[in-house]
Design a protein around this motif. Structure first.
Motif, PDB file in Angstrom:
ATOM      1  N   UNK A 196       0.866  -1.404   0.219  1.00 29.17           N
ATOM      2  CA  UNK A 196       0.151   0.085  -0.156  1.00 29.17           C
ATOM      3  C   UNK A 196       0.544   1.205   0.469  1.00 29.17           C
ATOM      4  N   UNK A 197       2.186   0.919  -0.144  1.00 28.82           N
ATOM      5  CA  UNK A 197       3.323   2.329  -0.559  1.00 28.82           C
ATOM      6  C   UNK A 197       2.437   3.002  -1.543  1.00 28.82           C
ATOM      7  N   UNK A 198       2.435   4.381  -1.695  1.00 29.46           N
ATOM      8  CA  UNK A 198       3.007   5.116   0.058  1.00 29.46           C
ATOM      9  C   UNK A 198       2.374   5.434   1.140  1.00 29.46           C
ATOM     10  N   UNK A 202      -1.929  -6.200   9.436  1.00 30.62           N
ATOM     11  CA  UNK A 202      -2.310  -6.371   8.078  1.00 30.62           C
ATOM     12  C   UNK A 202      -1.745  -5.433   7.317  1.00 30.62           C
ATOM     13  N   UNK A 203      -0.779  -4.149   7.461  1.00 29.27           N
ATOM     14  CA  UNK A 203      -0.185  -3.587   6.325  1.00 29.27           C
ATOM     15  C   UNK A 203       0.037  -4.838   5.773  1.00 29.27           C
ATOM     16  N   UNK A 204       1.095  -6.320   5.544  1.00 26.23           N
ATOM     17  CA  UNK A 204       1.971  -6.797   4.929  1.00 26.23           C
ATOM     18  C   UNK A 204       1.281  -8.168   4.637  1.00 26.23           C
ATOM     19  N   UNK A 205      -0.033  -8.297   4.437  1.00 27.18           N
ATOM     20  CA  UNK A 205      -0.955  -9.397   3.880  1.00 27.18           C
ATOM     21  C   UNK A 205      -1.125  -9.556   2.520  1.00 27.18           C
ATOM     22  N   UNK A 206      -0.360 -10.865   2.579  1.00 21.33           N
ATOM     23  CA  UNK A 206      -0.527 -10.866   0.842  1.00 21.33           C
ATOM     24  C   UNK A 206      -2.156 -10.970   0.548  1.00 21.33           C
ATOM     25  N   UNK A 251      -7.799  -4.648   4.190  1.00 25.37           N
ATOM     26  CA  UNK A 251      -7.515  -6.029   5.079  1.00 25.37           C
ATOM     27  C   UNK A 251      -7.624  -5.936   6.278  1.00 25.37           C
ATOM     28  N   UNK A 252      -7.327  -7.651   6.570  1.00 31.17           N
ATOM     29  CA  UNK A 252      -8.155  -7.717   8.290  1.00 31.17           C
ATOM     30  C   UNK A 252      -7.324  -8.272   8.829  1.00 31.17           C
ATOM     31  N   UNK A 253      -7.365  -8.444  10.209  1.00 33.43           N
ATOM     32  CA  UNK A 253      -6.782  -9.737  10.901  1.00 33.43           C
ATOM     33  C   UNK A 253      -8.228  -9.134  12.208  1.00 33.43           C
ATOM     34  N   UNK A 254      -8.685 -10.581  12.182  1.00 34.65           N
ATOM     35  CA  UNK A 254      -9.973 -10.548  13.178  1.00 34.65           C
ATOM     36  C   UNK A 254      -9.591 -11.952  14.162  1.00 34.65           C
ATOM     37  N   UNK A 255     -10.258 -11.634  15.469  1.00 36.79           N
ATOM     38  CA  UNK A 255     -10.539 -13.018  16.015  1.00 36.79           C
ATOM     39  C   UNK A 255     -11.646 -13.102  17.100  1.00 36.79           C
ATOM     40  N   UNK A 256     -12.409 -13.718  16.183  1.00 36.47           N
ATOM     41  CA  UNK A 256     -13.928 -14.159  16.828  1.00 36.47           C
ATOM     42  C   UNK A 256     -13.940 -15.446  18.024  1.00 36.47           C
ATOM     43  N   UNK A 257     -13.961 -15.382  19.485  1.00 39.65           N
ATOM     44  CA  UNK A 257     -14.468 -16.088  20.120  1.00 39.65           C
ATOM     45  C   UNK A 257     -16.116 -15.897  20.827  1.00 39.65           C
ATOM     46  N   UNK A 301      -8.901  -3.322  11.384  1.00 44.87           N
ATOM     47  CA  UNK A 301      -9.299  -3.618   9.697  1.00 44.87           C
ATOM     48  C   UNK A 301      -8.539  -2.355   8.789  1.00 44.87           C
ATOM     49  N   UNK A 302      -8.668  -2.255   7.741  1.00 50.21           N
ATOM     50  CA  UNK A 302      -8.174  -0.676   7.055  1.00 50.21           C
ATOM     51  C   UNK A 302      -8.653  -0.965   5.548  1.00 50.21           C
TER      52      UNK A 302
END
Length: 845
Positions: free
Chosen positions: A307-309, A316-320, A387-393, A427-428
């Motif tokens: 996503x640079x710049x 999540x900034x580096x998730x492929x 792009x997202x990183x999530x936990x659901x419990x 998420x973004x």
């Protein structure tokens, strides 16, 4: 547990009308404990070729399917195998009025719509169709495969199930029951190979450990290369990799104590990236499926900053590009079984981690009337990426007492239920404004959402057997649910309540502060009258209620968009007939229904004024649907089974009573939006247009391009399934050949809430003379919500040894490579998975 592979065969044509196949049978109480029968053991006398009656638990206790006063489809594992059904979308094809499609972007999750009610999986709201595994509610289903672990059966219950199942079941329930450990030593191993270099293997072992103890160990691994080619990056997309392991323990001590407990862990990777039948970068290349996103699925040199710049926070900034889901599922059912009473303690734990990075715009702009086919750019950040990183419990506890009273005149189920869920999602949303090279990626939103749900309920249902034939049922559930959420903006300078930031403290809209906690109390009744004329004929009438809890539009990218929505309330009225004829060789089940719902929650994913994706959830005041569901299955002679099913529905939205033009947060009512849309059309403005000539209130929400209330999404008027299997024994070779063919049809469908579609044919705005090369009113479809009727064919040829130890099968799905539209997001159409074939070998012992 040894499996019976009774192959459902040969095409059905005329006699058995229309759509869906009711499960071919199953066990009665005695057959439930009996060993499975190999396909070759079908040489029965004429008196023994009737259809057996599957035991189901739709009403909280085991009962024959044909005497259960619920519209349902139940399939055993053998029946799923016979039809070659291994995924939820395949299952949905044979269930009347059920649509299940992989969620856009997230290929491991399904969107269900049943009798016109659906949604929830994309936006964090309540799903209308609840998913249960071994009686445990699974709020975030991890994968669509039905075949990873040993199945006992799948039950699809149609209509609201709030009384016994609670919130999030306003349309129905998909209940999966996994196989218990067998008290006999045995197991199987299976290996499949198929198109797109697809490999799948699974194995299971049942081990008795002495009187009353048995364990089951199961595992699977599968990998499939992607069926989508990206000519810009050289990668294959929309592939799948899955694996899992499960251990189950069965304990039976004495006459009364039973305990079934299982622990399963699964990993799954797979996305559903928008793709095209012709290469957008080379339109004459049309021999594959194509994508032109520049967001890569593999990180070059191990370092990836796509996503640079622009600056995105956290891991999540580096998730492929891709979607990864890990799930831990623990289920426990501890029972004390008496002569006339059973006490069950049902406990569930579901922990899910989900990481993804998805480009919803194919590395370019979203389609619009001005540019219906956007130029290929292949932006490395994607065109519109999330792009997202999530936990659901979640944790659930159900205490249930079922039994009989008054000389068996009364059957009852009573219980108490507790559910708790904690979610944490970082998420973004990144939108590329355009330009050459990498373009201009900007971060529209970068936030952390935490949410908590706590629910408690008490419920009961009583069946009063008034006469030998007449049973009257009354049920009621009281549930109290509290939901809360918190938003934290991750962007620099947004650590407080700075203007324009997505923080909870910033949710002051139109001078009114959005509440971040809400409690919803609901009563969910059910009434049924059932007339059991004989074992072969039952008639019932029912009225059932379900509710969906309220929530917030937390998918919004601005504080002004985080609007609350109200709880929904659904009443469904059914009249049903379940019957068997000709010595139980023909089953005909017919259901008529009428649904009247208020404040249904509808999610839409359109294109906003800036060209970015606009995802919202809001209430529609009224929803009605009426229809018929016919399920027919026949066994005219021993080795031939024919199935058919038909679903018809006529769904529509309504404005309800008179409402204020604006609510406390300044949001327009649906009636006001419709009036404004119609005024914009009279002024010569064009829906889905741009600039001053855009009719901004049309083709948005549930108002279509003509200013009318939209057709509810995923409600084709007709769904039809026809299938057949013939078991052809070759005694001299010791084998049975079983050809199977299944055909499914659906009529034309709208896949988007606003019915927004781009059609061929230019249109000129009378407002300012703006010329658009496409139009939103009609013509040939370029992309978007509408798709015409579609037919899908699947087929299988199986060969099984007469003792049932070996099975070899070859199968194809979507055999004629139908390119139907299954969903739409941001004016893009998502296509049906192309034709696949599989060769399968299985050894049971």
């Amino acid at each position: 547990m040894q499996r019976r592979n009774i192959r459902i065969a040969a095409l059905v044509s005329t006699a058995l009308v229309a759509v869906l196949a009711t499960p071919v049978a199953a066990q009665d109480a005695a057959a439930a404990a009996a060993p499975a029968t190999p396909a070759a053991a079908l040489a029965l006398d004429a008196s023994e070729i009737g259809l057996l009656n599957t035991l189901v638990t739709a009403e909280g206790r085991r009962a024959p399917q044909q005497s259960t006063a619920v519209a349902l489809t139940a399939l055993t594992s053998e029946q799923l195998d016979a039809r070659g059904i291994i995924t939820t979308p395949q299952l949905a094809r044979i269930v009347p009025n059920l649509i299940a499609t992989p969620t856009p972007g997230l290929g491991l999750t399904n969107d269900y719509t049943l009798r016109g009610l659906g949604g929830g999986s994309r936006t964090g709201g309540d799903a209308a169709v609840g998913t249960f595994i071994d009686n445990v509610h699974v709020p975030t289903p991890a994968a669509d495969s039905l075949r990873g672990f040993d199945l006992d059966r799948v039950e699809v219950l149609r209509g609201p199930q709030g009384t016994l199942y609670g919130h999030g079941t306003t349309a129905g329930v998909v209940a999966v029951t996994l196989a218990e450990p067998d008290t006999r030593f045995g197991g199987y191993g299976e290996l499949d190979y198929g198109k797109y270099n697809s490999w799948f293997g699974r194995a299971s072992l049942d081990v008795p450990l002495g009187d009353g103890f048995a364990v089951k160990l199961s595992g699977f691994y599968g990998n499939q290369d992607g069926y989508v080619t990206n000519p810009l990056t050289g990668e294959d997309l929309n592939g799948v990799e899955t694996s899992g392991i499960r251990g189950a323990l069965r304990v039976a001590l004495g006459e009364h104590f039973r305990w079934n407990v299982a622990v399963a862990y699964t990993q799954a990777q797979g996305e559903n990236i928008v793709n095209f039948a012709c290469d957008p970068a080379s339109p004459l290349s049309c021999n594959d499926r194509y994508s032109t996103t520049g967001l890569r699925a593999t990180a070059p040199n191990g370092i990836y900053t796509p996503y640079a710049p622009a600056v995105v926070s956290g891991a999540k900034a580096n998730f492929p590009l891709g979607n990864s889901v890990d799930t831990l599922l623990v289920t426990s059912n501890l029972q004390w079984v008496g002569e006339k009473v059973t006490l069950s303690l049902i406990t569930g734990v579901v922990n899910t981690d989900q990481n993804y990075a998805i480009d919803f715009a194919d590395g370019r702009a979203m389609p619009s009337l001005l540019v219906p086919v956007p130029v290929v750019h292949g932006y490395p950040s994607g065109g519109y990426s999330v792009t997202s990183q999530g936990q659901f419990d979640s944790f659930s506890q159900d205490v249930r007492l079922a039994g009989k009273l008054w000389d068996d005149r009364i059957d009852y189920v009573v219980g108490g239920y507790f559910f708790s869920e904690n979610n944490n999602v970082d998420s973004a949303d990144i939108f590329n404004l355009g330009g050459s090279g990498v373009g201009t990626p900007v971060v529209l939103a970068d936030r952390r959402l935490t949410s908590h749900t706590s629910s408690s309920a008490g419920y009961g249902q009583i069946d009063f057997n008034a006469t030998k034939q007449l049973t009257l049922t009354a049920g009621l559930r009281y549930a109290s649910e509290t939901r809360s959420f918190s938003l934290t903006d991750n962007r620099a300078g947004c650590q407080s309540s700075a203007s324009g930031c997505l923080n909870s403290a910033n949710l002051l809209i139109n001078g009114t502060l959005v509440p971040t906690e809400a409690t919803h109390d609901a009563w969910m009744p059910r009434f049924v009258a059932r007339w059991q004329q004989s074992d072969a004929l039952m008639v019932y009438a029912s009225a059932s209620n379900g509710t969906g809890a309220g929530g917030w539009n937390t998918a919004a990218i601005t504080a002004q968009g985080v609007l609350p929505y109200d709880p929904s309330n659904v009443w469904s009225y059914e009249l049903g007939v379940k019957s068997q004829w000709l010595g139980d060789r023909l089953r005909v089940n017919l259901t008529g229904f009428y649904i009247n719902a208020n404040d249904v929650q509808v999610s839409s994913a359109g294109v906003g004024a800036t060209g970015a994706l606009d995802v919202t959830t809001a209430n529609v005041p009224d929803f009605t649907n009426k229809g018929l569901e016919l399920e027919v299955i026949g066994r005219p002679f021993t080795n031939l089974v024919l199935t058919t099913s038909i679903g018809y529905q006529n769904a529509s939205y309504g404005l309800g009573g008179s409402t204020a033009d604006f609510n406390a947060f300044g949001a327009k009512s649906l009636a006001r939006q419709q009036r404004d849309c119609q005024a914009q059309l009279l002024a010569g403005k064009i829906p889905l247009g741009s600039g001053a000539s855009n009719a901004a209130d049309c083709a948005r929400g549930v108002i279509d391009a003509n200013g009318d209330l939209a057709t509810p999404a995923n409600t084709p008027a007709w769904t039809v399934a026809i299938g057949g299997t013939y078991n052809f024994a070759i005694p001299t070779a010791g084998i049975v050949l079983s050809p199977t063919v299944n055909l499914s049809y659906r009529s034309g469908i709208q896949t988007g809430a606003a019915n927004a579609t781009l059609y061929t044919g230019a249109v000129t705005s009378a407002f300012n003379g703006q010329v658009y090369p496409a139009n939103p009113f009609g013509g040939d479809v370029i992309s978007g919500s509408y798709d015409g009727s579609a037919v899908l064919v699947s087929a299988q040829l199986a060969m099984e040894t007469d003792e049932g130890n070996w099975l070899v099968a070859i199968a194809c799905d979507n055999c004629f490579d139908t390119g139907a539209t299954t969903a739409s997001t941001g004016n893009w159409s998502y296509l049906q998975v192309p034709m696949t074939w599989t060769i399968r070998a299985k050894r049971s012992f």
